[in-house]
Design a protein around this motif. Structure first.
Motif, PDB file in Angstrom:
ATOM      1  N   VAL A 150      49.680  47.812  52.419  1.00  0.00           N
ATOM      2  CA  VAL A 150      51.140  47.820  52.287  1.00  0.00           C
ATOM      3  C   VAL A 150      51.570  48.523  51.002  1.00  0.00           C
ATOM      4  O   VAL A 150      52.495  49.357  51.008  1.00  0.00           O
ATOM      5  CB  VAL A 150      51.697  46.380  52.320  1.00  0.00           C
ATOM      6  CG1 VAL A 150      53.196  46.376  52.027  1.00  0.00           C
ATOM      7  CG2 VAL A 150      51.422  45.741  53.678  1.00  0.00           C
ATOM      8  N   TRP A 190      51.068  52.252  51.250  1.00  0.00           N
ATOM      9  CA  TRP A 190      52.155  52.873  52.020  1.00  0.00           C
ATOM     10  C   TRP A 190      53.424  52.994  51.174  1.00  0.00           C
ATOM     11  O   TRP A 190      54.085  54.037  51.160  1.00  0.00           O
ATOM     12  CB  TRP A 190      52.440  52.025  53.258  1.00  0.00           C
ATOM     13  CG  TRP A 190      53.758  52.334  53.915  1.00  0.00           C
ATOM     14  CD1 TRP A 190      54.066  53.430  54.673  1.00  0.00           C
ATOM     15  CD2 TRP A 190      54.943  51.533  53.852  1.00  0.00           C
ATOM     16  NE1 TRP A 190      55.378  53.363  55.090  1.00  0.00           N
ATOM     17  CE2 TRP A 190      55.942  52.208  54.601  1.00  0.00           C
ATOM     18  CE3 TRP A 190      55.261  50.318  53.245  1.00  0.00           C
ATOM     19  CZ2 TRP A 190      57.231  51.697  54.746  1.00  0.00           C
ATOM     20  CZ3 TRP A 190      56.543  49.811  53.396  1.00  0.00           C
ATOM     21  CH2 TRP A 190      57.510  50.497  54.138  1.00  0.00           C
ATOM     22  N   VAL A 231      50.769  54.036  57.785  1.00  0.00           N
ATOM     23  CA  VAL A 231      50.605  52.660  58.280  1.00  0.00           C
ATOM     24  C   VAL A 231      50.740  52.709  59.794  1.00  0.00           C
ATOM     25  O   VAL A 231      51.769  53.101  60.314  1.00  0.00           O
ATOM     26  CB  VAL A 231      51.673  51.720  57.696  1.00  0.00           C
ATOM     27  CG1 VAL A 231      51.521  50.324  58.277  1.00  0.00           C
ATOM     28  CG2 VAL A 231      51.571  51.682  56.175  1.00  0.00           C
TER      29      VAL A 231
END
Length: 298
Positions: free
Chosen positions: A252, A255, A262
């Protein structure tokens, strides 16, 4: 209820810091060589915490044996884990290294069972296997067998051994003192390793200084203090299972910060990770105990 909420918050905070540190370190490698970056990071963090524990007169060990235990923990948990991770990155990708590193919850159960006689239920074994599968799916779907693969697996072994050592020895040592000195000793060992094992380079600018400060304080002092606290308060196998969240947060943050792709593997892997954590923490059924009722003979 409050204790569970606090535990959940601390788990998310420490695993979030673990996961995001991969991204920050990746940026940092543009300016500082791997082992030197890790060594400076933990030497700074350990030195700051050492001043803190001395300023507030925390209870320091009084025996050479206890200091020896702290040095061993630092050599294993900081120098061993971080050194192996950064050495693995010379020949394999960060995703492959993360997959291997976060095998350690499974190894905690294995080593804890074989070496310390700990007992885990079948559903907990299933949970760590499902969680590891989730890490595998989340971080990627292949591993190339190279020298870096061996180093990556070694980081998981070091971490699992460190987890069990902290659980075994940490209860008798002040948590803040343990965190401070194990990072300091581990950082010094990494600096020595940098001198012998790599061609060091260091670029000093506002970006590299900011990276060092982030890795040293939130991603080291805060992260390790919370982690050791959780290990001392809970079952080492159960607590270690939450490490499956770290690569999830790493994806996460990658990204968000680096614009990395993702896709579907993140959602599938994330679901497996949470399923694994749920299974490892599945409450054990308590058997009802029948209490014989004695009649009043009066």
């Amino acid at each position: 209820m409050k204790d569970k909420l606090l535990f959940s918050f601390l788990v998310i905070l420490t695993t979030g810091l673990m996961g995001s540190s991969f991204v920050v370190a990746k940026i940092g490698l543009l300016y500082i060589s791997p082992l030197l970056l890790a060594g400076i990071r933990f030497t700074i963090a350990g030195s700051i915490m050492m001043l803190f524990v001395r300023l507030f007169k925390r209870n320091h060990p009084q025996t050479v044996t206890t200091w020896g235990k702290i040095i061993i923990i630092g050599a294993v948990q900081t120098a061993g884990v971080m050194g192996a991770i950064f050495l693995s990155l010379r020949t394999i990708t960060s995703g492959e290294s993360a997959i291997l590193t976060f095998m350690n919850p499974l190894l905690v159960v294995l080593i804890g069972t074989l070496a310390l006689g700990m007992r885990y239920r079948v559903i907990q074994w299933l949970g760590v296997l499902v969680g590891f599968l989730g890490v595998f799916v989340t971080m990627g779907s292949h591993l190339d067998l190279q020298i870096g693969t061996l180093f990556g697996f070694s980081s998981a072994v070091f971490w699992s051994v460190g987890t069990l050592l902290i659980k075994k020895w940490g209860g008798s040592i002040d948590m803040w003192v343990l965190t401070a000195y194990q990072m300091l000793f581990g950082g010094i060992i990494l600096l020595v390793g940098s001198f012998f094992l790599e061609v060091s380079y260091l670029v000093i600018n506002p970006t590299s200084i900011s990276i060092l400060l982030w890795l040293s304080i939130p991603a080291s002092i805060v992260q390790f203090t919370i982690w050791f606290y959780l290990l001392q308060k809970g079952d080492s196998g159960k607590v270690s299972a939450f490490l499956f969240l770290a690569p999830f947060f790493g994806i996460v943050s990658g990204w968000f910060v680096l614009g990395e792709d993702v896709g579907l593997p993140l959602f599938i892997g994330g679901s497996l990770i949470f399923a694994g954590i749920f299974l490892v923490n599945w409450p054990e059924k308590r058997r009802a105990v029948k209490v014989p009722v004695t009649k009043n003979l009066e």
